[in-house]
Design an enzyme around this catalytic site. Structure first.
Site, PDB file in Angstrom:
ATOM      1  N   TYR A   1       7.001  57.011  52.382  1.00 47.19           N
ATOM      2  CA  TYR A   1       7.268  57.073  53.839  1.00 47.19           C
ATOM      3  C   TYR A   1       7.730  58.490  54.198  1.00 47.19           C
ATOM      4  O   TYR A   1       8.933  58.727  54.346  1.00 47.19           O
ATOM      5  CB  TYR A   1       8.360  56.079  54.231  1.00 47.19           C
ATOM      6  CG  TYR A   1       8.071  54.632  53.897  1.00 47.19           C
ATOM      7  CD1 TYR A   1       6.976  53.955  54.462  1.00 47.19           C
ATOM      8  CD2 TYR A   1       8.904  53.921  53.046  1.00 47.19           C
ATOM      9  CE1 TYR A   1       6.731  52.626  54.158  1.00 47.19           C
ATOM     10  CE2 TYR A   1       8.657  52.588  52.748  1.00 47.19           C
ATOM     11  CZ  TYR A   1       7.568  51.955  53.302  1.00 47.19           C
ATOM     12  OH  TYR A   1       7.329  50.637  52.995  1.00 47.19           O
TER      13      TYR A   1
ATOM     14  N   TRP B   1      14.063  52.300  62.953  1.00 49.65           N
ATOM     15  CA  TRP B   1      15.309  51.608  62.563  1.00 49.65           C
ATOM     16  C   TRP B   1      15.871  52.139  61.262  1.00 49.65           C
ATOM     17  O   TRP B   1      17.078  52.065  61.029  1.00 49.65           O
ATOM     18  CB  TRP B   1      15.187  50.085  62.633  1.00 49.65           C
ATOM     19  CG  TRP B   1      14.312  49.338  61.678  1.00 49.65           C
ATOM     20  CD1 TRP B   1      13.182  49.768  61.080  1.00 49.65           C
ATOM     21  CD2 TRP B   1      14.512  47.979  61.234  1.00 49.65           C
ATOM     22  NE1 TRP B   1      12.646  48.762  60.307  1.00 49.65           N
ATOM     23  CE2 TRP B   1      13.437  47.646  60.380  1.00 49.65           C
ATOM     24  CE3 TRP B   1      15.467  46.998  61.476  1.00 49.65           C
ATOM     25  CZ2 TRP B   1      13.296  46.393  59.770  1.00 49.65           C
ATOM     26  CZ3 TRP B   1      15.328  45.752  60.875  1.00 49.65           C
ATOM     27  CH2 TRP B   1      14.267  45.463  60.032  1.00 49.65           C
TER      28      TRP B   1
ATOM     29  N   TYR C   1       0.441  59.387  53.404  1.00 50.48           N
ATOM     30  CA  TYR C   1       0.682  58.174  54.187  1.00 50.48           C
ATOM     31  C   TYR C   1      -0.535  57.799  55.024  1.00 50.48           C
ATOM     32  O   TYR C   1      -1.188  58.657  55.610  1.00 50.48           O
ATOM     33  CB  TYR C   1       1.892  58.362  55.123  1.00 50.48           C
ATOM     34  CG  TYR C   1       2.234  57.081  55.864  1.00 50.48           C
ATOM     35  CD1 TYR C   1       2.972  56.085  55.235  1.00 50.48           C
ATOM     36  CD2 TYR C   1       1.778  56.850  57.161  1.00 50.48           C
ATOM     37  CE1 TYR C   1       3.257  54.882  55.891  1.00 50.48           C
ATOM     38  CE2 TYR C   1       2.056  55.658  57.827  1.00 50.48           C
ATOM     39  CZ  TYR C   1       2.801  54.678  57.185  1.00 50.48           C
ATOM     40  OH  TYR C   1       3.082  53.501  57.830  1.00 50.48           O
TER      41      TYR C   1
ATOM     42  N   ASP D   1       6.775  43.404  58.012  1.00 46.50           N
ATOM     43  CA  ASP D   1       5.313  43.457  58.079  1.00 46.50           C
ATOM     44  C   ASP D   1       4.543  42.211  57.628  1.00 46.50           C
ATOM     45  O   ASP D   1       3.708  41.704  58.354  1.00 46.50           O
ATOM     46  CB  ASP D   1       4.788  44.636  57.238  1.00 46.50           C
ATOM     47  CG  ASP D   1       5.411  45.958  57.621  1.00 46.50           C
ATOM     48  OD1 ASP D   1       6.355  45.983  58.424  1.00 46.50           O
ATOM     49  OD2 ASP D   1       4.949  46.988  57.099  1.00 46.50           O
TER      50      ASP D   1
ATOM     51  N   ARG E   1       3.262  44.828  47.671  1.00 45.20           N
ATOM     52  CA  ARG E   1       2.892  45.301  49.014  1.00 45.20           C
ATOM     53  C   ARG E   1       2.036  44.243  49.725  1.00 45.20           C
ATOM     54  O   ARG E   1       1.553  43.304  49.104  1.00 45.20           O
ATOM     55  CB  ARG E   1       2.091  46.615  48.896  1.00 45.20           C
ATOM     56  CG  ARG E   1       2.863  47.803  48.384  1.00 45.20           C
ATOM     57  CD  ARG E   1       3.845  48.353  49.391  1.00 45.20           C
ATOM     58  NE  ARG E   1       3.204  48.734  50.642  1.00 45.20           N
ATOM     59  CZ  ARG E   1       3.879  49.138  51.722  1.00 45.20           C
ATOM     60  NH1 ARG E   1       5.186  49.227  51.706  1.00 45.20           N
ATOM     61  NH2 ARG E   1       3.240  49.456  52.833  1.00 45.20           N
TER      62      ARG E   1
ATOM     63  N   GLU F   1      14.139  50.105  47.606  1.00 49.46           N
ATOM     64  CA  GLU F   1      13.755  49.700  48.966  1.00 49.46           C
ATOM     65  C   GLU F   1      14.096  48.223  49.200  1.00 49.46           C
ATOM     66  O   GLU F   1      14.637  47.846  50.229  1.00 49.46           O
ATOM     67  CB  GLU F   1      12.244  49.930  49.142  1.00 49.46           C
ATOM     68  CG  GLU F   1      11.729  49.626  50.534  1.00 49.46           C
ATOM     69  CD  GLU F   1      10.220  49.838  50.673  1.00 49.46           C
ATOM     70  OE1 GLU F   1       9.556  50.125  49.657  1.00 49.46           O
ATOM     71  OE2 GLU F   1       9.715  49.711  51.807  1.00 49.46           O
TER      72      GLU F   1
HETATM   73  C1  DGY Z   1       4.446  50.626  56.160  1.00 49.48           C
HETATM   74  O1  DGY Z   1       3.670  51.577  56.248  1.00 49.48           O
HETATM   75  O2  DGY Z   1       4.501  49.859  55.207  1.00 49.48           O
HETATM   76  C2  DGY Z   1       5.420  50.411  57.200  1.00 49.48           C
HETATM   77  O3  DGY Z   1       6.161  49.253  57.013  1.00 49.48           O
HETATM   78  C3  DGY Z   1       4.816  50.445  58.567  1.00 49.48           C
HETATM   79  O4  DGY Z   1       5.861  50.778  59.398  1.00 49.48           O
END
Ligand code: DGY
Length: 429
Positions: free
Chosen positions: A28, A34, A80, A160, A194, A391
């Protein structure tokens, strides 16, 4: 001195990109909404000025319509996907085009409440920005004005791939003209931790629709492929609105009291629409069909944080909380472990997230459920002490999952150990 406190401070310093903090490098590499809010809360313990800068830099990307976007792209980064060229936000700095759970007013209020006169001066500077962002939620995500806040993309909820969204995503068609793309997240984190490829295709289909209609919120609400109500956003917004009122009172901004109070009343009323009688708890719900999700999540548990529900509802939620904690070694999981869709390692389908634990614990304490609150807070601290600043965490094994050296995990750890974070500690890091 606790070595982990030193490590938490180091994580926040290493993720500092000059005025804003990334959640973690590579996975990220930008500023997230947030995440930055919670990061400011952690930074505040060792550098108040830098904590305010975190919030101000995020607000710098606020849209004219008041929306605070979920990602701020200050540079391009091939690590990303989807980056700025996919979202097409058409503003500077480029951003994503949905928002995220609105924790900011609560964090600002908390910094002011615990802080110095300097902190209230800062809050005064940013109050009108917070008002605009709350007004945006009330108008753009509830244009029918019934107090139920819609979410138009699972990314906006921050949770998500929670099974809550399986319902809304089942109606999302992936258009043939969707451009092919290459995910980057699974090059940084194990695929099993994921969201699935099928989920990603649907996430991208929703972005495709938003882009096609120029991110017009009215069209997205009426015709968009996904429209659900999220207990997370609903309860976090309600809590933040109550904190915004406290802030307005402290800053003596009388002209704002009525509007904020009306938002509180509306959101309190709308929250009841999320009560699922069959489950006996607050659940996500599809706004178009009225269909409920059938699982208790860590977002359901934020009812205490928003102080929502009558005595009977609170008792049912307390019982769910105890039952779910008894099923795990480390609470609080993001999905009910007794439900068939539970997956202990896959992102929001089971793992424990510290920011949610922090808000759940705070709410339980405020509502007088001290034993449960301390149980969750102890689990939270133990997870970091044993597995580091991950995380998210496996609720059964306590093992670290997803990205490492994670800013909001470090920030929550600092907040929870704040009595041990002194100027002295900081100087030695
Ligand atoms: C991601 O890329 O996994 C994020 O959660 C999107 O904000």
């Amino acid at each position: 001195m606790n070595e982990m406190i030193k490590e938490a401070i180091n994580v926040l310093k290493e993720n500092d990109r000059g005025g804003y903090t990334v959640p973690t490098s590579r996975l990220y590499p930008f500023q997230w909404n947030w995440d930055s809010g919670f990061t400011a809360m952690g930074l505040w313990h060792f550098n108040k000025w830098r904590a305010w800068l975190e919030i101000i830099s995020l607000l710098d990307a606020q849209w004219e319509n008041g929306m605070i976007p979920h990602i701020v792209f200050r540079q391009s980064d091939p690590d990303y996907f989807p980056g700025p060229d996919i979202w097409h936000s058409n503003n500077e700095p480029p951003t994503s085009c949905v928002s995220q759970p609105p924790v900011l007013a609560t964090i600002v209020w908390q910094m002011v409440e615990k802080g110095t006169p300097y902190d209230s001066r800062k809050a005064k500077e940013i109050f009108s920005r917070l008002m605009a962002s709350h007004r945006w939620f009330m108008e753009s995500r509830d244009p029918v004005n019934d107090g139920v806040i819609a979410t138009v993309h699972p990314w906006e909820t921050g949770r998500d791939n929670c099974p809550d969204w399986d319902l809304g995503l089942s109606n999302v068609e992936v258009p043939e003209e969707l451009e092919t793309y290459i995910r980057r997240d699974t090059t940084h984190v194990e695929t099993e931790q994921r969201p699935t490829q099928q989920e990603y295709d649907k996430y991208m289909a929703i972005v495709h629709f938003g882009k096609k209609v120029g991110w017009d919120n009215d069209t997205i609400y009426r015709e968009g492929p996904f429209l659900m109500a999220d207990p997370g956003i609903q309860f976090i917004l309600l809590r933040a609105t109550k904190d915004l009122l406290q802030l307005a009172k402290l800053l003596k901004l009388e002209a704002e009291f009525d509007e904020i109070q009306q938002w509180i009343n509306k959101l309190t009323q709308g929250s009841q629409w999320l009560w699922n009688d069959i489950v006996g708890g607050f659940c996500a719900r599809d706004i178009r069909t009225g269909e409920f999700s059938d699982g208790i999540t860590n977002a359901s548990m934020l009812c205490f944080y928003a102080n929502v529900g009558n005595a009977e509802q609170k008792e049912k939620m307390r019982a769910h909380c105890e039952r779910i904690l008894d099923k795990c070694n480390y609470g609080f999981p993001s999905w009910d472990p007794e439900h068939k869709s539970f997956d202990k390692i896959r992102y929001w389908r089971g793992p424990v997230w510290l920011v949610m634990n922090y808000m759940i614990g705070k709410g339980l304490l405020e509502c007088g459920f001290d034993k449960l609150a301390y149980r969750i807070m102890n689990d939270t601290k133990m997870l970091v002490d044993n597995a580091g600043m991950a995380e998210y965490f496996d609720p059964m094994e306590g093992s670290p999952l997803g990205g490492r050296n994670f800013s909001w995990t470090a920030a929550i750890y600092l907040e929870m150990c704040s009595a041990d974070v002194s100027e002295d500690t900081i100087n030695r890091v």
